[in-house]
Design a protein around this motif. Structure first.
Motif, PDB file in Angstrom:
ATOM      1  N   PHE A   1       0.852  -1.196   0.000  1.00 13.47           N
ATOM      2  CA  PHE A   1       0.000   0.000   0.000  1.00 13.47           C
ATOM      3  C   PHE A   1       0.882   1.239   0.000  1.00 13.47           C
ATOM      4  N   PRO A   2       0.889   2.021  -1.093  1.00 11.30           N
ATOM      5  CA  PRO A   2       1.852   3.126  -1.213  1.00 11.30           C
ATOM      6  C   PRO A   2       1.624   4.275  -0.241  1.00 11.30           C
ATOM      7  N   LEU A   3       0.389   4.455   0.246  1.00 10.15           N
ATOM      8  CA  LEU A   3       0.101   5.578   1.141  1.00 10.15           C
ATOM      9  C   LEU A   3       0.242   5.214   2.613  1.00 10.15           C
ATOM     10  N   MET A   4       0.616   3.980   2.880  1.00 13.96           N
ATOM     11  CA  MET A   4       0.849   3.536   4.251  1.00 13.96           C
ATOM     12  C   MET A   4       2.346   3.497   4.534  1.00 13.96           C
ATOM     13  N   SER A   5       2.675   3.640   5.807  1.00 11.30           N
ATOM     14  CA  SER A   5       4.074   3.492   6.200  1.00 11.30           C
ATOM     15  C   SER A   5       4.486   2.028   6.105  1.00 11.30           C
ATOM     16  N   VAL A   6       5.781   1.811   6.231  1.00 13.76           N
ATOM     17  CA  VAL A   6       6.298   0.444   6.210  1.00 13.76           C
ATOM     18  C   VAL A   6       5.670  -0.380   7.336  1.00 13.76           C
ATOM     19  N   ALA A   7       5.629   0.184   8.543  1.00 14.90           N
ATOM     20  CA  ALA A   7       5.054  -0.531   9.680  1.00 14.90           C
ATOM     21  C   ALA A   7       3.576  -0.827   9.461  1.00 14.90           C
ATOM     22  N   GLU A   8       2.843   0.128   8.911  1.00 11.84           N
ATOM     23  CA  GLU A   8       1.413  -0.086   8.647  1.00 11.84           C
ATOM     24  C   GLU A   8       1.205  -1.170   7.610  1.00 11.84           C
ATOM     25  N   ASN A   9       2.078  -1.212   6.607  1.00 11.17           N
ATOM     26  CA  ASN A   9       2.004  -2.284   5.614  1.00 11.17           C
ATOM     27  C   ASN A   9       2.229  -3.645   6.270  1.00 11.17           C
ATOM     28  N   ILE A  10       3.260  -3.718   7.097  1.00  8.80           N
ATOM     29  CA  ILE A  10       3.613  -4.987   7.728  1.00  8.80           C
ATOM     30  C   ILE A  10       2.479  -5.501   8.617  1.00  8.80           C
ATOM     31  N   THR A  11       1.814  -4.581   9.319  1.00  7.88           N
ATOM     32  CA  THR A  11       0.815  -5.002  10.312  1.00  7.88           C
ATOM     33  C   THR A  11      -0.611  -4.935   9.789  1.00  7.88           C
ATOM     34  N   TYR A  12      -0.774  -4.741   8.489  1.00  7.36           N
ATOM     35  CA  TYR A  12      -2.131  -4.588   7.951  1.00  7.36           C
ATOM     36  C   TYR A  12      -3.002  -5.813   8.270  1.00  7.36           C
ATOM     37  N   GLY A  13      -2.459  -6.996   8.078  1.00  9.74           N
ATOM     38  CA  GLY A  13      -3.238  -8.210   8.351  1.00  9.74           C
ATOM     39  C   GLY A  13      -3.631  -8.330   9.807  1.00  9.74           C
ATOM     40  N   LEU A  14      -2.765  -7.879  10.699  1.00 10.65           N
ATOM     41  CA  LEU A  14      -3.085  -7.911  12.123  1.00 10.65           C
ATOM     42  C   LEU A  14      -4.182  -6.916  12.457  1.00 10.65           C
ATOM     43  N   ARG A  15      -4.137  -5.738  11.799  1.00 13.32           N
ATOM     44  CA  ARG A  15      -5.187  -4.741  12.041  1.00 13.32           C
ATOM     45  C   ARG A  15      -6.548  -5.267  11.615  1.00 13.32           C
ATOM     46  N   VAL A  16      -6.579  -5.930  10.453  1.00 12.14           N
ATOM     47  CA  VAL A  16      -7.834  -6.508   9.969  1.00 12.14           C
ATOM     48  C   VAL A  16      -8.371  -7.543  10.970  1.00 12.14           C
ATOM     49  N   ARG A  17      -7.482  -8.210  11.652  1.00  8.51           N
ATOM     50  CA  ARG A  17      -7.896  -9.236  12.619  1.00  8.51           C
ATOM     51  C   ARG A  17      -8.208  -8.659  13.995  1.00  8.51           C
ATOM     52  N   GLY A  18      -8.115  -7.344  14.126  1.00  7.38           N
ATOM     53  CA  GLY A  18      -8.503  -6.700  15.373  1.00  7.38           C
ATOM     54  C   GLY A  18      -7.436  -6.641  16.437  1.00  7.38           C
TER      55      GLY A  18
END
Length: 361
Positions: free
Chosen positions: A88-105
């Motif tokens: 995701f180009p508009l997300m930071s590196v950390a946000e990209n890495i943890t995207y799946g975890l965020r979706v899982r709550g």
């Protein structure tokens, strides 16, 4: 934790077209396993079937011994790294890495802790606040791997993730991928058409052609002891001498070819009269004469110096040259173009296989 993957007589059809034909395979937990083959051979179809994006027309996929029939991608213990990475180009590196975890709550503090751990793993410590656009190609590859690992899959699926990189970076990332896989210990299933990638990184390789698994083995096995004409002609460079077996003698057979009667290992037990192809790799062919059934003479078409080696191209059968690869520090005298040259080889390094479809035909 890793899991094994079992393909039990998998067939995948699209209308009347069969993309994968009766594939049976047992991938061990913690193994780095590659599917190698040309475009359109069915390797990506197998990956999508394992991941749940496709259901097989016939057969069963099991992951960790569990039948995956009816389980979609979000219900399987797998993560997939796409060829284009899909960061995701508009997300930071950390946000990209943890995207799946965020979706899982998963809460933010836990996500950021996990991001830090994974950034250390992929040798990008402290880079979590950067945007993806600020990263190099190799760094983006590592972020994609970290994002996949964040959800703790038991099987990581990689669909030609290095294909867009230049040669030197691709070679560097091979070593990094293998090192990461050994550190995390989970099962990697890797799709590639690049022989160097497969041979360098894999514990085992499945070579595919036209939807069929031709051979499964470690890199040394598929390189030194290919079992079909396709594998012999696809994995690495090979000289091919087609003809008819004139006699079989113990573990060897002699093939009558347009360049003479030539001997090699007869692993398939071919009998006199069988159509066959003798394969000898360029590095196994030597300038000079030897026994009559491993020596032939032909004209030099061209010579190519390549730094650490020199390739001598000889007139072969039809339009196919015979290649001799001479090491940089060899004492051999390199012949000139249009000279006649005698070449020989060790019969243990020649392989007689049944006639069959060759790569790039």
């Amino acid at each position: 934790m890793s899991a094994g993957v079992e393909l039990d007589h998998i067939t995948v059809r699209f209308g009347e077209f069969t993309a994968v034909d009766n594939a049976t395979l047992d991938i061990k937990g913690g193994e780095f396993f590659s599917f190698l083959g040309p475009s359109g051979c069915g390797k990506t179809t197998i990956l999508r079937t394992v991941s749940g994006f496709l259901e097989p027309s016939e057969g069963t996929v099991r992951i960790g011994g569990q039948d995956m029939r009816g389980s979609g991608p979000n219900k399987r213990p797998t993560a997939l790294i796409f060829q284009n990475l899909a960061l995701f180009p508009l997300m930071s590196v950390a946000e990209n890495i943890t995207y799946g975890l965020r979706v899982r709550g998963v809460d933010k503090a836990t996500r950021m802790k996990k991001a830090g751990e994974l950034l250390d793993l992929i040798a990008l410590p402290g880079q979590g606040d950067k945007l993806v656009s600020e990263l190099s190609g190799g760094q983006k590859q590592r972020v994609a791997i970290a994002r996949a690992l964040a959800v703790q899959p038991k099987v990581l699926l990689l669909d030609e993730p290095l294909s867009a990189l230049d040669l030197k970076l691709r070679q560097h990332m091979r070593n990094e991928l293998r090192a990461i896989q050994q550190m995390v210990g989970i099962t990697f299933i890797y799709i590639t058409h690049d022989q160097g990638e497969a041979l360098t990184m894999s514990d085992r390789i499945a070579v595919m052609s036209d939807g069929v698994i031709q051979q499964v083995g470690d890199g040394k096995a598929v390189y030194d002891s290919p079992t079909t004409a396709f594998v012999a002609s696809f994995v690495g460079e090979n000289n091919a001498f087609a003809g008819t077996v004139s006699r079989a003698e113990g573990d060897y057979a002699v093939v009558d070819s347009p360049l003479g009667a030539l001997r090699g290992r007869n692993l398939h037990g071919l009998k006199a009269g069988a159509k066959a192809i003798l394969f000898v790799r360029p590095e196994s062919v030597k300038l000079g004469s030897g026994p009559a059934d491993t020596t032939f003479s032909t004209k030099v078409k061209s010579v190519a110096f390549e730094g650490n080696m020199t390739h001598v191209f000889l007139e072969g059968i039809g339009k196919k040259d015979v290649t001799v690869t001479v090491g940089r520090h060899s004492n051999d005298t390199i012949p000139e173009q249009d000279e006649m040259a005698a070449v020989t080889y060790d019969p243990d390094l020649g392989l007689v296989l049944p006639e069959g479809k060759m790569a790039r035909e």
